[in-house]
Design a protein around this motif. Structure first.
Motif, PDB file in Angstrom:
ATOM      1  N   THR A 179      -2.100  -0.266  -4.925  1.00 13.87           N
ATOM      2  CA  THR A 179      -2.661   0.822  -4.123  1.00 13.87           C
ATOM      3  C   THR A 179      -1.953   2.129  -4.440  1.00 13.87           C
ATOM      4  O   THR A 179      -2.596   3.182  -4.624  1.00 13.87           O
ATOM      5  CB  THR A 179      -2.532   0.500  -2.626  1.00 13.87           C
ATOM      6  N   LEU A 180      -0.623   2.097  -4.508  1.00 18.14           N
ATOM      7  CA  LEU A 180       0.136   3.305  -4.857  1.00 18.14           C
ATOM      8  C   LEU A 180      -0.222   3.790  -6.255  1.00 18.14           C
ATOM      9  O   LEU A 180      -0.314   4.998  -6.495  1.00 18.14           O
ATOM     10  CB  LEU A 180       1.630   3.024  -4.759  1.00 18.14           C
ATOM     11  N   ARG A 182      -3.058   3.409  -7.840  1.00 25.10           N
ATOM     12  CA  ARG A 182      -4.385   4.039  -7.814  1.00 25.10           C
ATOM     13  C   ARG A 182      -4.332   5.406  -7.138  1.00 25.10           C
ATOM     14  O   ARG A 182      -5.026   6.343  -7.561  1.00 25.10           O
ATOM     15  CB  ARG A 182      -5.370   3.110  -7.095  1.00 25.10           C
ATOM     16  N   LEU A 183      -3.521   5.543  -6.087  1.00 26.76           N
ATOM     17  CA  LEU A 183      -3.351   6.848  -5.455  1.00 26.76           C
ATOM     18  C   LEU A 183      -2.771   7.859  -6.429  1.00 26.76           C
ATOM     19  O   LEU A 183      -3.129   9.050  -6.415  1.00 26.76           O
ATOM     20  CB  LEU A 183      -2.431   6.723  -4.238  1.00 26.76           C
ATOM     21  N   THR A 186      -4.789  10.381  -9.798  1.00 23.95           N
ATOM     22  CA  THR A 186      -5.727  11.432  -9.423  1.00 23.95           C
ATOM     23  C   THR A 186      -5.024  12.764  -9.570  1.00 23.95           C
ATOM     24  O   THR A 186      -3.796  12.848  -9.428  1.00 23.95           O
ATOM     25  CB  THR A 186      -6.210  11.247  -7.967  1.00 23.95           C
ATOM     26  N   LEU A 190      -1.207  14.947  -3.120  1.00 23.03           N
ATOM     27  CA  LEU A 190      -1.149  13.813  -2.212  1.00 23.03           C
ATOM     28  C   LEU A 190      -0.158  14.076  -1.077  1.00 23.03           C
ATOM     29  O   LEU A 190       0.970  14.494  -1.348  1.00 23.03           O
ATOM     30  CB  LEU A 190      -0.727  12.541  -2.959  1.00 23.03           C
ATOM     31  N   THR A 192       2.054  12.541   0.391  1.00 20.72           N
ATOM     32  CA  THR A 192       2.889  11.340   0.368  1.00 20.72           C
ATOM     33  C   THR A 192       4.365  11.654   0.531  1.00 20.72           C
ATOM     34  O   THR A 192       5.183  10.736   0.561  1.00 20.72           O
ATOM     35  CB  THR A 192       2.694  10.590  -0.955  1.00 20.72           C
ATOM     36  N   ILE A 239       5.543   6.773  -6.536  1.00 19.86           N
ATOM     37  CA  ILE A 239       4.290   7.477  -6.815  1.00 19.86           C
ATOM     38  C   ILE A 239       4.511   8.522  -7.900  1.00 19.86           C
ATOM     39  O   ILE A 239       3.690   8.684  -8.816  1.00 19.86           O
ATOM     40  CB  ILE A 239       3.734   8.115  -5.535  1.00 19.86           C
ATOM     41  N   LYS A 269      -5.651   2.413   8.046  1.00 21.09           N
ATOM     42  CA  LYS A 269      -4.542   2.188   7.114  1.00 21.09           C
ATOM     43  C   LYS A 269      -3.188   2.243   7.817  1.00 21.09           C
ATOM     44  O   LYS A 269      -2.168   2.483   7.167  1.00 21.09           O
ATOM     45  CB  LYS A 269      -4.580   3.235   5.992  1.00 21.09           C
TER      46      LYS A 269
END
Length: 315
Positions: A179-180, A182-183, A186, A190, A192, A239, A269
């Protein structure tokens, strides 16, 4: 040395196979999909937990050691408690009972820190941490550990060991790390920077090396070992490493946790958010003291993973 490896086509199992083969071991490989194993080693079908005793006797006959990688992971969203018990508890019990009576060498059982701690709890853990699993998967892994160690202890044997792993990364990984990843893939900024968690991770290569080490080192086995890369890494740094690998600017924006937490809840989430803000540090000092060398370049390895032409995010 002839080693039975169960789960030989799995994420970690296939690397265990490679390491042992490179070390010159003769292998018997058990898998739900033996047709995927190719040539070069004896390939057999993995029995179900309720298979006849003769199937487990045949599986373990004429091997000197067992590495038990097979099991149901916590990335199976539709798995039930019965599924986890069958694949993790009952199968491990049947295999270890047979191996303890028939196999002369060591039994290495791959487990998880979820057998000890929930995903949203902050703590530093080692082999002496009191287990307190908080999910069906974690409880099944903890019960499997108990079954394996008791099977050997009941026959007066001390050559079985549990290897607990933190989240493992590598080609074919699944779970929150995917998941990280895929985040990170982009160009958008973010929010994050508020992911303040620090986590112990472990490369799949280091996990395979730990298994090989436990099979071959000359000292006596301890019942439980903790694996991990050193040092632990911040979630935001994970990330950022993925973004470097993808060739993207970092662009991490610090947003107050008080704003992010309700937003994560609205998006469904909240559990993911809480797990990414928890700090979980695993102490592999025992393994290191017995001669195993941990991975020390975690962020560099994560960036390399993102540089793969087509990173495989599912096994």
């Amino acid at each position: 040395m002839r080693v039975l490896v169960t789960g030989a086509t799995g994420f970690i199992g296939r690397l265990v196979v490679r390491h042992l083969r490179d070390a010159g071991a003769e292998l018997r490989l058990a898998s739900r999909h033996p047709e995927r194993l190719g040539s070069g080693s004896e390939a057999v079908a993995m029995p179900d937990f309720n298979a006849p005793a003769a199937d487990f006797l045949a599986l373990t006959r004429d091997v000197t050691h067992v590495v038990h990688c097979a099991g149901l992971n916590n990335d199976q969203g539709d798995a039930t408690e019965a599924d986890y018990r069958a694949a993790n508890v009952e199968l491990s019990a049947r295999l270890s009972q047979t191996a303890a009576a028939q196999v002369s060498g060591r039994f290495i059982h791959l487990s998880s820190i979820r057998a000890v701690i929930g995903a949203r709890v902050s703590a530093t853990i080692d082999e002496n941490t009191l287990p307190a699993p908080q999910c069906v998967y974690g409880r099944s892994k903890r019960e499997a550990e108990i079954k394996v160690l008791n099977a050997y202890a009941s026959l007066g044997r001390s050559d079985a060991a549990v290897l607990r792993l933190p989240p493992v990364y590598g080609n074919g990984m699944r779970g929150n790390l995917t998941t990280l990843m895929r985040l990170a893939d982009t160009a958008l900024p973010l929010p994050t920077g508020a992911l303040t968690g620090i986590r112990s991770l472990m490369s799949s290569e280091a996990a395979a090396r730990a298994v090989s080490h436990l099979l071959s080192h000359s000292g006596s086995l301890r019942p439980t070992y903790m694996g991990a890369d050193v040092p632990p890494v911040a979630i935001a740094a994970v990330i950022a490493a993925f973004r470097r690998g993808f060739g993207r600017p970092t662009r991490l924006i610090t947003v107050p946790a008080g704003l992010m937490r309700p937003a994560a809840a609205v998006l469904g989430k909240r559990a993911f958010w809480d797990s990414m803000t928890a700090t979980q540090i695993c102490d592999p000092s025992l393994l290191i003291s017995q001669g195993w060398a941990p991975e020390t370049g975690t962020l560099e390895r994560l960036a390399e993973l993102a540089r793969l032409p087509e990173p495989r995010l599912v096994g």
